[in-house]
Design an enzyme around this catalytic site. Structure first.
Site: not given
Length: 327
Positions: A61, A161, A268, A271-272, A305, A307
């Site tokens: 993250k 994290e 995926i 949020g980051d 996209r 990844g």
């Protein structure tokens, strides 16, 4: 720009030093390699399901958010701890390519870098299990050693994290220096009151918000967010996936921002991307309500996209989307 999708054959990493100007955004960062399998649906307990595809790519993250901030034009520096292994070298190669300063990335001899095992489903949703590896050893001492870069930046961000001791020390130093503190409380876990009181902007998703606020506030975004504000958190910006986001600030009327209808390949890193883009916008002086528009648009683009890293858009792409909506 190409990015490594496998640790094999990674180039020897080179530390990046911010010599021309100080970092605007400092990320207390988690790093791991993403081991991604694509399956049709969630796997039941005890079940084996054949995957249609597999890949290894950069993740974590903190690292993802740092790259997102850099692609939005911010000068970014990391405080992190990685293993002395191929996965660790993958991280250094990525940060070098993205122009992220790595002066305060510690290489832990004899330790493995973090790994995330990710299942991506046909509908674009995912499940993730993270083993932090060397990142679990990041603490207050490494952060204190980076006090210079923390005291000269505009935004300090972190996620759950990384060990809470590292985030606490970073936010204490940031508060002393007048920098904005930004916390993405994912993965969800109980947080000390001292840390929540040091957070200027908290970016939980709905489930993380309810976990932080307590069971008595579950089911009401307003009640849960106001509970955290009463505890000293400066602002709560709740991400709601396809439904957009909602901003709570003190006694002000909440501001809702609708989501965008986008073709979803996988979620995926969305949020980051939101958090890193928000940090970059705040660092360049955008008001929080304006910064969240940039973050919302960037997160929408990221799901188109596959990844985490390949999905992170450049600032020009985000500006173009916002311009289209504005017309």
């Amino acid at each position: 720009m190409s990015h490594p999708d496998s640790p094999a054959g990674a180039a020897e990493p080179v530390a990046i030093t911010a010599t021309e100007a100080p970092a605007e955004v400092v990320c207390v960062a988690s790093w791991n390699a993403d081991l991604v399998s694509h399956v049709a649906r969630p796997i039941a307990r005890g079940e084996t399901l054949m995957a249609s595809a597999f890949s290894i790519s950069p993740g974590g993250k903190g690292s993802n958010a740092a790259v997102a901030a850099a692609r939005q034009g911010a000068r970014v520096a990391l405080i992190a701890r990685i293993g002395d292994d191929d996965f660790g070298r993958m991280g250094m190669t990525l940060w070098h390519a993205e122009g992220v300063a790595t002066d305060h990335v510690e290489h832990a001899a004899g330790e493995c870098s973090g790994v995330a095992q990710i299942l991506v489903y046909d509908d674009g949703d995912n499940s993730i299990a993270v083993c932090p590896g060397a990142g679990s050893g990041l603490g207050a001492s490494q952060v204190q050693a980076a006090h210079g870069v923390l005291r000269s930046c505009r935004v300090v961000m972190a996620s759950c994290e990384v060990p809470v001791e590292a985030t606490l020390q970073a936010f204490r130093l940031a508060r002393e220096a007048g920098a904005i503190t930004l916390l993405n409380p994912a993965p969800a876990r109980p947080l000390p009151e001292e840390l929540l009181a040091l957070v200027d902007v908290l970016t939980p998703n709905e489930s993380e918000l309810y976990q932080l606020a307590g069971a008595e506030h579950s089911g009401s975004l307003d009640a849960a967010a106001n509970h955290l504000l009463a505890g000293g958190t400066g602002a709560v910006l709740v991400t709601l996936g396809a439904a957009g986001c909602r901003l709570y600030q003190g006694r002000q009327t909440p501001i809702g921002l609708a989501g965008r209808s986008m073709p979803v390949l996988d979620t995926i890193g969305a949020g980051d991307t939101f958090t890193g883009t928000l940090a970059a916008a705040l660092a360049r002086g955008e008001p929080l309500a304006s910064a969240m528009q940039w973050a919302n648009a960037a997160a929408a683009l990221s799901v188109t996209r596959r990844g985490a890293i390949d999905g992170i858009p450049a600032r020009a792409d985000v500006a173009a989307l916002m311009s289209q909506v504005a017309r």
